[in-house]
Write a protein that holds these residues in place. Structure first.
Motif, PDB file in Angstrom:
ATOM      1  N   UNK A  89      -5.929 -28.426 -41.400  1.00 52.90           N
ATOM      2  CA  UNK A  89      -5.215 -29.583 -40.877  1.00 52.90           C
ATOM      3  C   UNK A  89      -4.994 -29.490 -39.376  1.00 52.90           C
ATOM      4  N   UNK A  90      -5.142 -28.285 -38.844  1.00 52.19           N
ATOM      5  CA  UNK A  90      -4.880 -28.073 -37.423  1.00 52.19           C
ATOM      6  C   UNK A  90      -5.608 -26.825 -36.941  1.00 52.19           C
ATOM      7  N   UNK A  91      -5.958 -26.819 -35.664  1.00 48.41           N
ATOM      8  CA  UNK A  91      -6.478 -25.599 -35.077  1.00 48.41           C
ATOM      9  C   UNK A  91      -7.959 -25.614 -34.785  1.00 48.41           C
ATOM     10  N   UNK A  92      -8.423 -24.499 -34.237  1.00 52.22           N
ATOM     11  CA  UNK A  92      -9.809 -24.368 -33.825  1.00 52.22           C
ATOM     12  C   UNK A  92     -10.704 -23.992 -35.002  1.00 52.22           C
ATOM     13  N   UNK A  93     -11.895 -24.596 -35.056  1.00 54.01           N
ATOM     14  CA  UNK A  93     -12.884 -24.261 -36.084  1.00 54.01           C
ATOM     15  C   UNK A  93     -14.230 -24.044 -35.412  1.00 54.01           C
ATOM     16  N   UNK A  94     -15.016 -23.154 -35.986  1.00 55.33           N
ATOM     17  CA  UNK A  94     -16.370 -22.915 -35.505  1.00 55.33           C
ATOM     18  C   UNK A  94     -17.336 -23.711 -36.366  1.00 55.33           C
ATOM     19  N   UNK A  95     -18.073 -24.596 -35.731  1.00 54.00           N
ATOM     20  CA  UNK A  95     -19.020 -25.466 -36.426  1.00 54.00           C
ATOM     21  C   UNK A  95     -20.434 -25.069 -36.042  1.00 54.00           C
ATOM     22  N   UNK A  96     -21.272 -24.886 -37.031  1.00 56.06           N
ATOM     23  CA  UNK A  96     -22.681 -24.613 -36.773  1.00 56.06           C
ATOM     24  C   UNK A  96     -23.469 -25.883 -37.021  1.00 56.06           C
ATOM     25  N   UNK A  97     -24.360 -26.224 -36.111  1.00 59.06           N
ATOM     26  CA  UNK A  97     -25.225 -27.370 -36.329  1.00 59.06           C
ATOM     27  C   UNK A  97     -26.683 -26.954 -36.238  1.00 59.06           C
ATOM     28  N   UNK A  98     -27.514 -27.656 -37.008  1.00 57.17           N
ATOM     29  CA  UNK A  98     -28.923 -27.306 -37.149  1.00 57.17           C
ATOM     30  C   UNK A  98     -29.791 -28.518 -36.853  1.00 57.17           C
ATOM     31  N   UNK A  99     -30.762 -28.357 -35.960  1.00 54.72           N
ATOM     32  CA  UNK A  99     -31.757 -29.386 -35.697  1.00 54.72           C
ATOM     33  C   UNK A  99     -32.842 -29.269 -36.764  1.00 54.72           C
ATOM     34  N   UNK A 100     -33.010 -30.311 -37.600  1.00 57.86           N
ATOM     35  CA  UNK A 100     -33.889 -30.182 -38.759  1.00 57.86           C
ATOM     36  C   UNK A 100     -35.361 -30.076 -38.379  1.00 57.86           C
ATOM     37  N   UNK A 101     -35.757 -30.666 -37.258  1.00 58.33           N
ATOM     38  CA  UNK A 101     -37.168 -30.648 -36.870  1.00 58.33           C
ATOM     39  C   UNK A 101     -37.596 -29.286 -36.339  1.00 58.33           C
ATOM     40  N   UNK A 102     -36.755 -28.672 -35.503  1.00 62.60           N
ATOM     41  CA  UNK A 102     -37.125 -27.401 -34.881  1.00 62.60           C
ATOM     42  C   UNK A 102     -36.585 -26.190 -35.625  1.00 62.60           C
ATOM     43  N   UNK A 103     -35.541 -26.400 -36.443  1.00 61.45           N
ATOM     44  CA  UNK A 103     -34.903 -25.285 -37.123  1.00 61.45           C
ATOM     45  C   UNK A 103     -33.934 -24.523 -36.249  1.00 61.45           C
ATOM     46  N   UNK A 104     -33.748 -24.948 -35.012  1.00 62.86           N
ATOM     47  CA  UNK A 104     -32.841 -24.260 -34.102  1.00 62.86           C
ATOM     48  C   UNK A 104     -31.399 -24.633 -34.419  1.00 62.86           C
ATOM     49  N   UNK A 105     -30.513 -23.669 -34.280  1.00 63.53           N
ATOM     50  CA  UNK A 105     -29.102 -23.913 -34.572  1.00 63.53           C
ATOM     51  C   UNK A 105     -28.220 -23.362 -33.461  1.00 63.53           C
ATOM     52  N   UNK A 106     -27.049 -23.932 -33.357  1.00 59.86           N
ATOM     53  CA  UNK A 106     -26.050 -23.473 -32.399  1.00 59.86           C
ATOM     54  C   UNK A 106     -24.677 -23.581 -33.026  1.00 59.86           C
ATOM     55  N   UNK A 107     -23.739 -22.871 -32.445  1.00 60.80           N
ATOM     56  CA  UNK A 107     -22.356 -22.920 -32.904  1.00 60.80           C
ATOM     57  C   UNK A 107     -21.484 -23.471 -31.794  1.00 60.80           C
ATOM     58  N   UNK A 108     -20.570 -24.344 -32.163  1.00 62.48           N
ATOM     59  CA  UNK A 108     -19.606 -24.855 -31.188  1.00 62.48           C
ATOM     60  C   UNK A 108     -18.211 -24.750 -31.768  1.00 62.48           C
TER      61      UNK A 108
END
Length: 376
Positions: free
Chosen positions: A63-82
Motif C-alpha cells: 500500500x505504500x513504499x518503494x518497490x523494485x519493478x523488472x520490465x522485459x522487452x519482448x522482442x529483444x529479451x532485454x530486461x531492466x529493473x527500476x
C-alpha cells in the motif's frame, strides 16, 4: 466498398459484463449499456495507459513504499529493473520502454506477478489485445505476449506498424474473405509468416444481405432479422468445414512452440476473431465465463469509434428507430452471440476439447502440450 462495411461486420458498442456462465443479456438501449469491468478477466491486476503514463495495480502490491519493478522487452529479451514508489495503494510511472511491447514482473509478497497492457497501444489499432493473464480452471494463467487478437492490421499507422514489428511476432492469421483482403491487405511484417485462414461469416439464410451501400445496409437493419444475425453467424462459424480447416492451421502453428507470438484478426476483431479466440482459450482451460467477458472487451475498446459510427449512420437512417436498433445489434458484442456457438458445441460434442478433436484434429496430447506452452 462502403466506408461502413468492414466496421459493421466486426465492430461493437459498450455492453455489460456476463455475470454467470449461462446467462444471456437482453438487448439494451445505447445509453443504458455500461462498460465491461476489465477486472472480471484480470484477477491478478492490470495496467492502464494515459499517454506515456502507466497506472499499475496488482494483487499483493504494497500500500505504500518503494518497490523494485523488472520490465522485459519482448522482442529483444532485454530486461531492466527500476525502483518506483507506491502511494496510497497506487503506482504510476512513465513508460520505461516506449513504443515497444513490454512485460512487467511485479513483487507480490514471496511471489512475482507478470502483467502487461491488455489493450496494445499500437497507433491506428482499436482492438489489438493480448490474451495473457487469464485464469484457467486449474488455477494457472495464460502467458502474456504469445497470443493476440485484433482488428485488421491494415489500420496500423506508421507508428503502429513500428510497434507491431517490436512484438516478437511470428505468425499472422487473416480470417477475412479474399475480397476484403484484396481491398485492405495486411502490411508485411519483418520475419512474420502470413496465413489466410478464412472463417466463414455469411450464413446461407442471409445470402441476400449486402453491405456494399448505405441503402442495402438500411434495408437489412430495418427488419428484426438483423438482431439475430450474429447469433446465427456464430453457430455457422462453428459448423462450417472451412472454419475447421482454418483452425487446424492455427493450432498446428501454435503447437510449434518456437516462442514466437501469434495474432489472428478479421476486420473489427469481434466475431470471427472471437470464435478463434474462444476455441484457443477453451483449449487452454479458460472457463466459459471468462471467455465471454474477454469477448465483450471489444465493446470497451471500440466505444468511441462505435458511438461516432452509430451517430453517422443514424443520420443516414433518418433516425428510424428500428434501423438504429438493428444497426446497434450488428455493432454490438453481445453475450448471446458467442454463447450461441459455444452452446452448439456443447450440444453436439459435449465440450470444446471433443469438438476440436473430432473436427480440427487436436488430440488430448495436443491440448496438454498447448497448456504447457501457453500457460504458467
Amino acid at each position: 466498398m462502403n466506408k461502413f462495411k468492414l466496421s459493421i461486420l466486426c465492430s461493437t458498442l459498450i455492453f455489460s459484463p456476463l455475470a454467470v456462465t449461462t446467462s444471456v443479456h437482453a438487448a439494451q438501449t445505447v445509453s443504458a449499456i455500461p462498460a465491461v469491468n476489465q477486472q472480471l478477466i484480470d484477477p491478478q491486476g492490470m495496467i492502464m495507459r494515459d499517454g506515456n503514463r502507466l497506472a499499475l495495480t496488482w494483487s499483493g502490491m504494497p500500500s505504500q513504499g518503494s518497490v523494485a519493478i523488472k520490465w522485459l522487452d519482448v522482442a529483444s529479451g532485454k530486461s531492466q529493473t527500476l525502483n518506483a514508489n507506491v502511494q496510497n495503494g497506487q503506482l504510476s510511472i512513465d513508460d520505461p520502454n516506449p513504443h515497444r511491447r513490454t512485460l512487467f514482473m511485479l513483487p507480490a509478497g514471496k511471489t512475482t506477478i507478470t502483467l502487461a497492457e491488455r489493450k496494445v497501444p499500437a497507433p491506428g489499432m482499436d482492438n489489438l489485445r493480448d490474451m495473457g493473464g487469464l485464469k484457467t480452471a486449474d488455477g494457472r494463467y495464460t502467458k502474456w505476449g504469445l497470443a493476440y487478437r485484433a482488428d485488421t492490421l491494415y489500420k496500423a499507422k506508421p507508428a503502429g506498424y513500428s510497434y507491431l514489428n517490436n512484438m516478437n511476432m511470428g505468425y499472422v492469421f487473416d480470417l477475412r474473405r479474399a475480397e476484403e483482403i484484396a481491398k485492405k491487405p495486411d502490411p508485411a511484417l519483418d520475419g512474420v509468416a502470413y496465413y489466410h485462414t478464412q472463417i466463414p461469416d455469411s450464413p446461407p439464410a442471409y445470402a441476400d444481405v449486402s453491405w456494399d451501400s448505405n441503402e442495402a445496409i438500411f434495408k437489412f437493419v430495418s427488419f428484426p432479422r438483423a438482431e439475430t444475425f450474429y447469433v446465427d453467424t456464430n453457430v455457422f462459424m462453428v459448423e462450417a468445414k472451412k472454419s475447421h480447416q482454418s483452425m487446424k492451421q492455427v493450432f498446428e502453428t501454435a503447437l510449434k512452440g518456437d516462442g514466437k507470438a501469434m495474432v489472428w484478426h478479421c476486420a473489427g476483431g469481434k466475431d470471427r476473431t472471437g470464435y478463434v479466440s474462444a476455441m484457443f482459450l477453451a483449449a487452454l482451460g479458460v472457463p466459459q465465463e471468462t471467455i465471454v467477458n474477454e469477448y465483450l472487451l471489444t465493446n470497451e475498446y471500440r466505444q468511441d469509434f462505435d458511438r461516432q459510427e452509430l451517430a453517422d449512420m443514424s443520420k443516414v437512417f433518418n433516425n428510424d428507430p428500428q434501423a438504429i436498433k438493428g444497426f446497434s445489434a450488428i455493432q454490438q458484442s453481445r453475450p448471446e452471440y458467442i454463447l450461441a456457438g459455444l452452446k452448439r458445441i456443447e450440444q453436439q460434442y459435449g465440450s470444446v476439447d471433443r469438438y476440436l478433436e473430432q473436427e480440427v484434429g487436436v488430440t488430448p496430447q495436443d491440448i496438454a502440450r498447448l497448456k504447457q506452452l501457453y500457460t504458467e
